[in-house]
Design a protein around this motif. Structure first.
Motif, PDB file in Angstrom:
ATOM      1  N   ALA A 164       0.827  -1.204   0.000  1.00 52.49           N
ATOM      2  CA  ALA A 164       0.000   0.000   0.000  1.00 52.49           C
ATOM      3  C   ALA A 164       0.865   1.259   0.000  1.00 52.49           C
ATOM      4  N   ARG A 165       1.953   1.228   0.749  1.00 50.37           N
ATOM      5  CA  ARG A 165       2.850   2.381   0.816  1.00 50.37           C
ATOM      6  C   ARG A 165       3.984   2.283  -0.193  1.00 50.37           C
ATOM      7  N   ARG A 166       4.105   1.126  -0.866  1.00 55.04           N
ATOM      8  CA  ARG A 166       5.122   0.904  -1.876  1.00 55.04           C
ATOM      9  C   ARG A 166       6.525   0.956  -1.276  1.00 55.04           C
ATOM     10  N   PHE A 167       6.707   0.165  -0.220  1.00 56.39           N
ATOM     11  CA  PHE A 167       8.004   0.042   0.428  1.00 56.39           C
ATOM     12  C   PHE A 167       8.348  -1.435   0.595  1.00 56.39           C
ATOM     13  N   SER A 168       9.664  -1.714   0.610  1.00 54.67           N
ATOM     14  CA  SER A 168      10.150  -3.067   0.883  1.00 54.67           C
ATOM     15  C   SER A 168      11.297  -2.993   1.874  1.00 54.67           C
ATOM     16  N   ARG A 169      11.603  -4.137   2.480  1.00 51.95           N
ATOM     17  CA  ARG A 169      12.685  -4.208   3.445  1.00 51.95           C
ATOM     18  C   ARG A 169      13.245  -5.614   3.462  1.00 51.95           C
ATOM     19  N   LEU A 170      14.571  -5.748   3.569  1.00 47.10           N
ATOM     20  CA  LEU A 170      15.227  -7.035   3.735  1.00 47.10           C
ATOM     21  C   LEU A 170      15.731  -7.137   5.167  1.00 47.10           C
ATOM     22  N   VAL A 171      15.430  -8.262   5.810  1.00 41.86           N
ATOM     23  CA  VAL A 171      15.702  -8.419   7.235  1.00 41.86           C
ATOM     24  C   VAL A 171      16.508  -9.685   7.465  1.00 41.86           C
ATOM     25  N   ASP A 172      17.544  -9.593   8.289  1.00 43.29           N
ATOM     26  CA  ASP A 172      18.270 -10.772   8.732  1.00 43.29           C
ATOM     27  C   ASP A 172      17.297 -11.700   9.459  1.00 43.29           C
ATOM     28  N   ARG A 173      17.311 -12.960   9.092  1.00 42.44           N
ATOM     29  CA  ARG A 173      16.356 -13.903   9.680  1.00 42.44           C
ATOM     30  C   ARG A 173      16.481 -13.949  11.203  1.00 42.44           C
ATOM     31  N   GLU A 174      17.682 -13.823  11.723  1.00 40.86           N
ATOM     32  CA  GLU A 174      17.883 -13.869  13.170  1.00 40.86           C
ATOM     33  C   GLU A 174      17.346 -12.631  13.867  1.00 40.86           C
ATOM     34  N   ALA A 175      17.169 -11.541  13.140  1.00 42.84           N
ATOM     35  CA  ALA A 175      16.696 -10.287  13.739  1.00 42.84           C
ATOM     36  C   ALA A 175      15.197 -10.087  13.574  1.00 42.84           C
ATOM     37  N   PHE A 176      14.554 -10.911  12.754  1.00 43.36           N
ATOM     38  CA  PHE A 176      13.146 -10.692  12.458  1.00 43.36           C
ATOM     39  C   PHE A 176      12.258 -11.273  13.553  1.00 43.36           C
ATOM     40  N   VAL A 177      11.317 -10.462  13.985  1.00 51.36           N
ATOM     41  CA  VAL A 177      10.312 -10.893  14.954  1.00 51.36           C
ATOM     42  C   VAL A 177       8.948 -10.795  14.280  1.00 51.36           C
ATOM     43  N   LEU A 178       8.252 -11.890  14.228  1.00 54.01           N
ATOM     44  CA  LEU A 178       6.964 -11.930  13.552  1.00 54.01           C
ATOM     45  C   LEU A 178       5.889 -11.313  14.435  1.00 54.01           C
ATOM     46  N   PRO A 179       5.254 -10.246  14.009  1.00 54.25           N
ATOM     47  CA  PRO A 179       4.175  -9.655  14.806  1.00 54.25           C
ATOM     48  C   PRO A 179       3.003 -10.618  14.924  1.00 54.25           C
ATOM     49  N   ALA A 180       2.298 -10.531  16.043  1.00 58.14           N
ATOM     50  CA  ALA A 180       1.211 -11.467  16.309  1.00 58.14           C
ATOM     51  C   ALA A 180       0.064 -11.316  15.326  1.00 58.14           C
ATOM     52  N   ASP A 181      -0.069 -10.144  14.687  1.00 54.79           N
ATOM     53  CA  ASP A 181      -1.211  -9.927  13.808  1.00 54.79           C
ATOM     54  C   ASP A 181      -0.988 -10.454  12.394  1.00 54.79           C
ATOM     55  N   LEU A 182       0.210 -10.922  12.077  1.00 53.53           N
ATOM     56  CA  LEU A 182       0.433 -11.523  10.774  1.00 53.53           C
ATOM     57  C   LEU A 182      -0.059 -12.960  10.798  1.00 53.53           C
ATOM     58  N   ALA A 183      -0.881 -13.315   9.828  1.00 56.13           N
ATOM     59  CA  ALA A 183      -1.444 -14.664   9.757  1.00 56.13           C
ATOM     60  C   ALA A 183      -0.655 -15.498   8.763  1.00 56.13           C
TER      61      ALA A 183
END
Length: 320
Positions: A164-183
């Motif tokens: 929607a905002r037309r943005f992307s991001r690459l995240v180190d797998r070890e640093a990524f925390v999955l928010p509870a609202d993502l299904a």
């Protein structure tokens, strides 16, 4: 021509390799080196080009260039003409003949190179890429993306998208925390790609999750026949950007399509010819399927999560 018509007509500026299968896939292809800055992620990066498919500016050979982020491309790619214009220090070659097939059946033979890329907050070293003619995808009259970031790089990170905002991001797998609202969306691994079940008028189809495609759904002709779309209903001509050029495709309306617990009605579906290869995907589900939702794709662990438009979280404490 409205935006939806344009995206469907091009089958979503279809991923250059759109789930491509390479004849030399059994050969060794080393992983790239990734050096993230503190925090383990790039900042949110705006799309570098118009269109629904995510693009990002990267530094390469002392130049800045737009790259297509393509989960449907088995390997990263650099356009042959752009590669020839790089300084000698940015033009390493290795002897590994490559045969690449794209959606529509076109094939190319190319060589390989090793690239070092710079993104905000991330240096990528030793990224092997195929040198191919990308045609309209790289040209000034087309998408102007002479670099494709494929599964070889994307399989080492978490790809976060905010369409929607037309943005992307690459995240180190070890640093990524999955928010509870993502299904979580059920997916399967097919090589390094992810496939998800899509139903077309009630018939299930396995489709590759393809960020290089901006339309909701594309099907090869065999699959389209199997789900009943080629039953004599009206068709219109479309154009599909593929390796080195463009191929004609048929656009047929599906009465219903479901994906990730969402029902879509009256969906224009691009029907393309299948390359003469085994296990080529029956369908491609593209960025229109994620309209209004944020996305986290981890090709390495084989997971896909979607949410309502809220902020993703990265790091063990902090906001993305």
């Amino acid at each position: 021509m409205n935006r939806r018509s344009l995206l469907i007509r091009t089958v979503g500026l279809v991923s250059v390799l759109g789930g491509a299968w390479w004849a030399r896939d059994h050969l060794l292809w080393p992983k790239p080196g990734l050096d993230f800055a503190a925090g383990g992620a790039t900042p949110w990066m705006p799309y570098a080009r118009n269109g629904a498919a995510p693009t990002v500016v990267v530094g390469l050979g002392g130049r800045e260039v737009a790259a297509l982020i393509d989960t449907g491309a088995q390997y990263s790619v650099i356009d042959r003409a752009f590669f020839a214009g790089l300084p000698d220090t940015g033009r390493s070659l290795f002897d590994m003949p490559l045969v690449a097939y794209g959606v529509g059946g076109g094939a190319q033979v190319g060589r390989g190179t090793t690239l070092d890329l710079q993104l905000p907050g991330l240096n990528v070293t030793g990224l092997r890429a195929a040198i191919l003619d990308l045609g309209p995808l790289a040209s000034s009259a087309g998408l102007r993306t002479p670099v494709i970031l494929g599964q070889d790089l994307l399989g080492e990170v978490v790809l976060a998208l905010d369409p929607a905002r037309r943005f992307s991001r690459l995240v180190d797998r070890e640093a990524f925390v999955l928010p509870a609202d993502l299904a979580e969306v059920p997916v399967k691994r097919a090589g390094r790609a992810l496939t998800a079940e899509v139903t077309v008028e009630g018939t299930p189809v396995e489709a590759v999750v393809d960020t290089g495609a901006s339309s909701l759904l594309g099907l090869n002709r065999e699959t389209a026949t199997g789900v009943g779309l080629l039953d004599g209903r009206p068709q219109r001509a479309g154009v599909n950007l593929v390796l080195g050029g463009a191929a004609r495709t048929a656009i047929i309306e599906a009465r219903t399509v479901t994906f990730a617990d969402h029902l879509y009605r009256r969906v224009p579906v691009g029907v393309f010819d299948q390359p003469p290869l085994p296990n080529f995907p029956g369908g491609l589900v593209g960025m229109e399927a994620f309209t209004g939702r944020r996305v986290a794709i981890d090709l390495g662990t084989g997971t896909l999560h979607v949410s309502r438009p809220l902020d993703l979280t990265v790091g063990r404490a902090g906001r993305l």
